[in-house]
Motif scaffolding. Sequence first.
Motif, short mmCIF file in Angstrom:
data_model
loop_
_atom_site.label_atom_id
_atom_site.label_comp_id
_atom_site.label_asym_id
_atom_site.label_seq_id
_atom_site.Cartn_x
_atom_site.Cartn_y
_atom_site.Cartn_z
N SER A 135 -45.06 -49.71 30.65
CA SER A 135 -45.64 -48.81 29.67
C SER A 135 -46.85 -48.15 30.31
O SER A 135 -47.74 -48.83 30.83
N ILE A 136 -46.88 -46.83 30.28
CA ILE A 136 -47.98 -46.09 30.86
C ILE A 136 -48.86 -45.54 29.74
O ILE A 136 -48.36 -44.95 28.78
N ARG A 137 -50.13 -45.74 29.89
CA ARG A 137 -51.11 -45.22 28.93
C ARG A 137 -51.86 -44.09 29.63
O ARG A 137 -52.74 -44.34 30.44
N PRO A 138 -51.51 -42.81 29.37
CA PRO A 138 -52.18 -41.71 30.04
C PRO A 138 -53.67 -41.65 29.70
O PRO A 138 -54.09 -42.06 28.62
N GLU A 161 -55.23 -36.28 30.29
CA GLU A 161 -54.01 -35.99 31.02
C GLU A 161 -52.98 -35.32 30.12
O GLU A 161 -52.99 -35.50 28.90
N CYS A 162 -52.04 -34.63 30.75
CA CYS A 162 -50.89 -34.07 30.05
C CYS A 162 -49.82 -35.15 29.98
O CYS A 162 -49.25 -35.54 31.00
N GLU A 163 -49.58 -35.66 28.80
CA GLU A 163 -48.65 -36.79 28.63
C GLU A 163 -47.22 -36.43 29.02
O GLU A 163 -46.50 -37.26 29.57
N SER A 164 -46.81 -35.19 28.76
CA SER A 164 -45.42 -34.82 29.01
C SER A 164 -45.07 -34.85 30.50
O SER A 164 -43.89 -34.93 30.86
N THR A 165 -46.06 -34.82 31.37
CA THR A 165 -45.79 -34.91 32.81
C THR A 165 -45.08 -36.21 33.15
O THR A 165 -44.26 -36.26 34.06
N TYR A 166 -45.36 -37.26 32.40
CA TYR A 166 -44.75 -38.56 32.66
C TYR A 166 -43.27 -38.62 32.26
O TYR A 166 -42.60 -39.61 32.54
N ASN A 167 -42.77 -37.56 31.62
CA ASN A 167 -41.36 -37.56 31.23
C ASN A 167 -40.43 -37.69 32.43
O ASN A 167 -39.33 -38.21 32.30
N VAL A 168 -40.87 -37.25 33.59
CA VAL A 168 -40.04 -37.39 34.78
C VAL A 168 -39.76 -38.87 35.07
O VAL A 168 -38.65 -39.24 35.48
N LEU A 169 -40.74 -39.73 34.81
CA LEU A 169 -40.54 -41.17 35.00
C LEU A 169 -39.68 -41.76 33.88
O LEU A 169 -38.84 -42.63 34.14
N ILE A 209 -45.32 -54.37 31.58
CA ILE A 209 -46.50 -54.20 32.42
C ILE A 209 -47.13 -52.85 32.08
O ILE A 209 -46.46 -51.81 32.10
N GLY A 210 -48.41 -52.88 31.75
CA GLY A 210 -49.12 -51.66 31.37
C GLY A 210 -49.82 -51.01 32.55
O GLY A 210 -50.47 -51.70 33.35
N PHE A 211 -49.70 -49.71 32.66
CA PHE A 211 -50.39 -48.92 33.68
C PHE A 211 -51.34 -47.97 32.98
O PHE A 211 -50.93 -47.25 32.07
N VAL A 212 -52.59 -47.97 33.41
CA VAL A 212 -53.58 -47.06 32.85
C VAL A 212 -53.59 -45.80 33.71
O VAL A 212 -53.86 -45.86 34.91
N GLY A 213 -53.28 -44.66 33.09
CA GLY A 213 -53.30 -43.39 33.80
C GLY A 213 -54.73 -43.00 34.16
O GLY A 213 -55.66 -43.22 33.39
N ARG A 214 -54.87 -42.43 35.31
CA ARG A 214 -56.20 -42.03 35.78
C ARG A 214 -56.07 -40.79 36.66
O ARG A 214 -56.63 -40.70 37.73
N PHE A 215 -55.28 -39.82 36.17
CA PHE A 215 -54.95 -38.66 37.00
C PHE A 215 -55.35 -37.35 36.34
O PHE A 215 -54.62 -36.37 36.39
N GLU A 216 -56.54 -37.33 35.73
CA GLU A 216 -56.92 -36.17 34.94
C GLU A 216 -57.29 -34.94 35.76
O GLU A 216 -57.37 -33.84 35.22
#
Length: 178
Positions: free
Chosen positions: A80-83, A87-95, A20-27
């Motif tokens: 799968s998240i598509r930042p 966005e700062c991609e490395s922030t998603y490392n927590v997930l 399942i793809g998630f589109v990041g929208r947190f800029e």
Amino acid sequence: VGSPRVSMSKYIEKKNTNVIGFVGRFEFLNTFDKRPALTNLINMKDDRRHFLYRFFAEVEGAVIYGDIIDYLINSGFKVSIRPHPQECESTYNVLKDKYKGKLAVDDSADYLGWLESVGLIVATLSTSLTEAYLIGKPIISVDRMFKENYMIHYDKWMENYMSIAYAPSSLEEVKELF
């Protein structure tokens, strides 16, 4: 390239995947340069109200995404998240650390390649959904799950984008869709 003006979508191979793809929208919340949100608020004098709407929407959207991602992974799906490009991609490392091997963050330059790799898209409304729509990828918009209409500045476009997506109003409705 992710642009409907230069669409390569006709070359996309349609695949069924369990991803399942998630589109990041947190800029605004997750800036590409790790700039604190408070810095944006202080420096954004002319358009502060727009920033507040966007910031609150991003906070609530992140909570909604988190609830859905947790449900999906606990139900056996991969995510799968598509930042967003800003966005700062490395922030998603927590997930990635939390869900060890069940969640990936796509940082490639190829948006269409990412679309091809996922079974459906979960997102807030965005022009990035145009390509997903063009290739027939199912879309779930979480915008009706927000407690407040943060997209008030975009109302004239909302109806068109909502017409291309499933639009549940609760986590229970999202679960029913899956």
